[in-house]
Design a protein around this motif. Sequence first.
Motif, PDB file in Angstrom:
ATOM      1  N   GLY A   4      -5.329 -23.897  15.385  1.00  0.00           N
ATOM      2  CA  GLY A   4      -5.218 -22.806  14.927  1.00  0.00           C
ATOM      3  C   GLY A   4      -5.487 -21.701  16.041  1.00  0.00           C
ATOM      4  O   GLY A   4      -5.974 -22.774  16.855  1.00  0.00           O
ATOM      5  N   ASN A   5      -4.802 -20.772  15.972  1.00  0.00           N
ATOM      6  CA  ASN A   5      -4.892 -19.915  16.928  1.00  0.00           C
ATOM      7  C   ASN A   5      -6.276 -19.088  17.043  1.00  0.00           C
ATOM      8  O   ASN A   5      -7.341 -19.081  16.012  1.00  0.00           O
ATOM      9  CB  ASN A   5      -4.517 -18.578  16.904  1.00  0.00           C
ATOM     10  CG  ASN A   5      -3.005 -18.813  16.620  1.00  0.00           C
ATOM     11  OD1 ASN A   5      -2.495 -19.929  17.853  1.00  0.00           O
ATOM     12  ND2 ASN A   5      -2.007 -17.995  16.565  1.00  0.00           N
ATOM     13  N   CYS A   8      -8.891 -16.968  14.063  1.00  0.00           N
ATOM     14  CA  CYS A   8      -9.330 -17.686  13.046  1.00  0.00           C
ATOM     15  C   CYS A   8      -8.395 -19.033  12.783  1.00  0.00           C
ATOM     16  O   CYS A   8      -7.112 -19.599  12.668  1.00  0.00           O
ATOM     17  CB  CYS A   8      -7.720 -16.968  12.571  1.00  0.00           C
ATOM     18  SG  CYS A   8      -7.054 -16.931  10.518  1.00  0.00           S
ATOM     19  N   CYS A  88     -11.295 -14.406  10.248  1.00  0.00           N
ATOM     20  CA  CYS A  88      -9.872 -14.630  10.344  1.00  0.00           C
ATOM     21  C   CYS A  88      -9.031 -12.497  10.080  1.00  0.00           C
ATOM     22  O   CYS A  88      -9.236 -11.660  11.255  1.00  0.00           O
ATOM     23  CB  CYS A  88      -8.579 -14.706   9.395  1.00  0.00           C
ATOM     24  SG  CYS A  88      -8.648 -16.799   9.715  1.00  0.00           S
ATOM     25  N   SER A  92      -8.702 -11.316  14.258  1.00  0.00           N
ATOM     26  CA  SER A  92      -7.508 -11.836  14.217  1.00  0.00           C
ATOM     27  C   SER A  92      -6.832 -10.828  13.327  1.00  0.00           C
ATOM     28  O   SER A  92      -7.003 -10.120  12.164  1.00  0.00           O
ATOM     29  CB  SER A  92      -7.154 -13.296  14.062  1.00  0.00           C
ATOM     30  OG  SER A  92      -7.074 -13.603  13.103  1.00  0.00           O
ATOM     31  N   GLU A  94      -3.518 -12.220  11.924  1.00  0.00           N
ATOM     32  CA  GLU A  94      -3.013 -13.655  11.299  1.00  0.00           C
ATOM     33  C   GLU A  94      -3.384 -13.260   9.771  1.00  0.00           C
ATOM     34  O   GLU A  94      -4.223 -12.679   8.978  1.00  0.00           O
ATOM     35  CB  GLU A  94      -3.851 -15.056  11.679  1.00  0.00           C
ATOM     36  CG  GLU A  94      -3.961 -15.499  12.761  1.00  0.00           C
ATOM     37  CD  GLU A  94      -2.804 -16.084  14.137  1.00  0.00           C
ATOM     38  OE1 GLU A  94      -1.984 -15.716  13.032  1.00  0.00           O
ATOM     39  OE2 GLU A  94      -2.878 -15.724  15.000  1.00  0.00           O
ATOM     40  N   SER A 111      -3.169 -19.867   6.124  1.00  0.00           N
ATOM     41  CA  SER A 111      -2.633 -19.592   7.342  1.00  0.00           C
ATOM     42  C   SER A 111      -1.732 -20.179   7.363  1.00  0.00           C
ATOM     43  O   SER A 111      -2.406 -21.172   8.136  1.00  0.00           O
ATOM     44  CB  SER A 111      -3.077 -18.688   8.052  1.00  0.00           C
ATOM     45  OG  SER A 111      -2.484 -17.689   9.114  1.00  0.00           O
ATOM     46  N   THR A 114      -1.387 -19.326  11.969  1.00  0.00           N
ATOM     47  CA  THR A 114      -2.337 -19.127  12.517  1.00  0.00           C
ATOM     48  C   THR A 114      -1.569 -20.356  13.369  1.00  0.00           C
ATOM     49  O   THR A 114      -2.122 -21.540  14.843  1.00  0.00           O
ATOM     50  CB  THR A 114      -3.426 -19.594  12.131  1.00  0.00           C
ATOM     51  OG1 THR A 114      -4.634 -19.948  13.260  1.00  0.00           O
ATOM     52  CG2 THR A 114      -3.614 -20.647  11.283  1.00  0.00           C
TER      53      THR A 114
END
Length: 724
Positions: A4-5, A8, A88, A92, A94, A111, A114
């Motif tokens: 994930g980014n 998040c 999150c 973020s 997201e 999600s 992400t």
Amino acid sequence: MSSGNEGCNCINQTSVLASLQNRDCTTAIGKPGVYLNLGGSCVAYNYGSSACLQHDLLHDPICQSDLSTTTIPPYCFQSWCYVNANTCKKNSDEKIQKTEYFSPSNDIFYSYSTCNSTDYFSQGIDSKSVVGGLSVMASIPDYQFPMMRKELPDGTFIYDGKDDSDNTYYFDDTIPFGGVYVDYMNSIVQLSNRDIQNMTYTHTSRASMKQYPSSSFTAAVQDVENGLVDMAVGPFWITGQRLKMTTFTVPLLYDKTVLVIPKPGQKGGLAYETQKVLEPFTFGLWGVIIAVTVTAALLSVWFSDRERVAKKRYGVHFSKTKKACKKRKSAYLRLILDAILEKGMFFFSAGIEQDTGASLPHKVLMFGFGFFILISVSAYVANLAAFLTQSGLESTNYDTMKKVIDNNVPICCHSALAEEIRQKWPDGKWIVSNGGFEDMFEAYARKECEVLAIGREDTIMNENILATVCDLGLVYTESVVTENPIAFPIRPQLASAFSYWMYLGEKTHGIDLESAKQAFIQENGFKTQCKVELSNLNMNEVDDFARVKPGNMFLPIMVFVACVLTAVVLQLIHESKRKKGRSSSIGRKSTLDIFDGIKKEQRRAEKLDEEEWMMPRAMSIMQRRQTLDNSDVDRICDFPGVDIPGDEFNEDGAPQSTREPTSILRGSIDDMAMTNANGGAGEAVEEDNDISHRIEELVESGVIDEVLDCFDFFQEMKKLKKEQ
């Protein structure tokens, strides 16, 4: 493999899925897992956890179909994972969503963004599929025609417990329910376009009815809480007790529980007919009218005061003559009374007298008074007919909650609303009915209570209840006891979905409960055997063609009769005084002899004896005839208007003027003298109107007696000439 980014990241929810009870299953590869939903896919405990993977392609049977025969949905090829919602949201941007598979027991969020994927899963769901094509079971709490009823195969309607005393038909689901509320829900089902697959109606369970014997509606709510039905349909009040049991849809309407009171009697009698004549104006405005009329009368007397005339004709001012020039109170009271009556007649006749000879202040006063009359009379006449033909109701102590509570009047109320009503009106004397509305009416008939608190929505279209209201002589008032929203009790999982369709139906398609009621009325008709609304008891008042009866004119007739009797009595008093030789202030003259006091004081000042007082003119002239000659005429006739150069006597004793009279008074004397000299056969020197005007001036000024004295002197002088 991505986790994930940043901000998040994917999280591990294996322990959460493994802890779910009653959802254990074995996956297709023989591993332990859980059901996503009842009858749905069985997934492993690590489903959606720790990394961005194509979790649906691995575990969802739909995504594992044969590609040659089935189109695989796009979301199967997208990566996603479970995430921490709080992290999150804070760290973020997201997009995250809550999964519906494990709610509401667990808050699990996922999600796609992400994992840098597109959320085809939520996009692929039909935006109009909010219920999900479910079939809904709904209970009907009771009969309540026309809201809720049953129809037998032969077309007979069952809409009252009296027609089904043992509930045989009520518990028979083969006999369908119908009514306004059922018609409304069927319209919502049709609007959903099979998002609500179908709606099945059934009865309330006997166990719940036993638990809540005083309210079949609360019993139906209990069935929803117990999961026996998905919802209940009917006019359900949202109360605190019921909200503890289950959720409700959006309100259909707000039901007002109002006072139902004994029908007030119709007003009648002469006193009421008298009052109606005054109804177009408030008492305050009538006071203003009286004040304006009296003010106009008083000012008109002031503007026509004779003080300046007295100064001119007598050579003195009231302030300098004390008693001799004292105004008679009775005379001025008569003048004021005359002025008030005159201005009152102006007002009643909607006009004023146009006196071209009046002073400028008087004209300005009458201009303002005339404008006031114009507006007042126009407003009065515009409303009078409506008030004369109205019937009116007797006053009652029951038409407001404040009056009822202040008088400690017992009030019957429904048990379902007892708690809320007592909290709102703690000082009320409440009699709680445990058997519904029928028990409330029975309590009223037993005189246990004097008024009732009844909801309009439950009763206003119930023909049986309205018939009972008419039989007991009751009416609905506008006094609100309490106000409750009406909605359908429903399972929490369906509340928002059903509320959506109900809201959409009302706002975009005009589907609401009121339209269902009107459709029923148009199809079946609806009448009550009496007027049940207090506000409708005087509907005949709006009839523009109502005829005015003699009784409506009672006050004007009585005023005329009173004026006739008063006038007759005053005339009899006046004639009685005249016959006795006494003066009367009730006669035709309105201006009176205000200055009589001046003449009397002058006589007293000369100390005349009793004989001189009885014959003032004759005795005075006889005493002076020996010493006076023609040159003394100015001294004898010393009153305004005669002291004019050029006047002299001829030999027969009559006054002779060498020119035309220059004053009203002198002209009048010349005319009277010439008439006397010719034996009363001479013609008037001036025109009739001019003579009448002169005489009127003499009478109003109070100088007529002085003129007569002078005339008597002329006669005596004439006799002296003949004797010589």
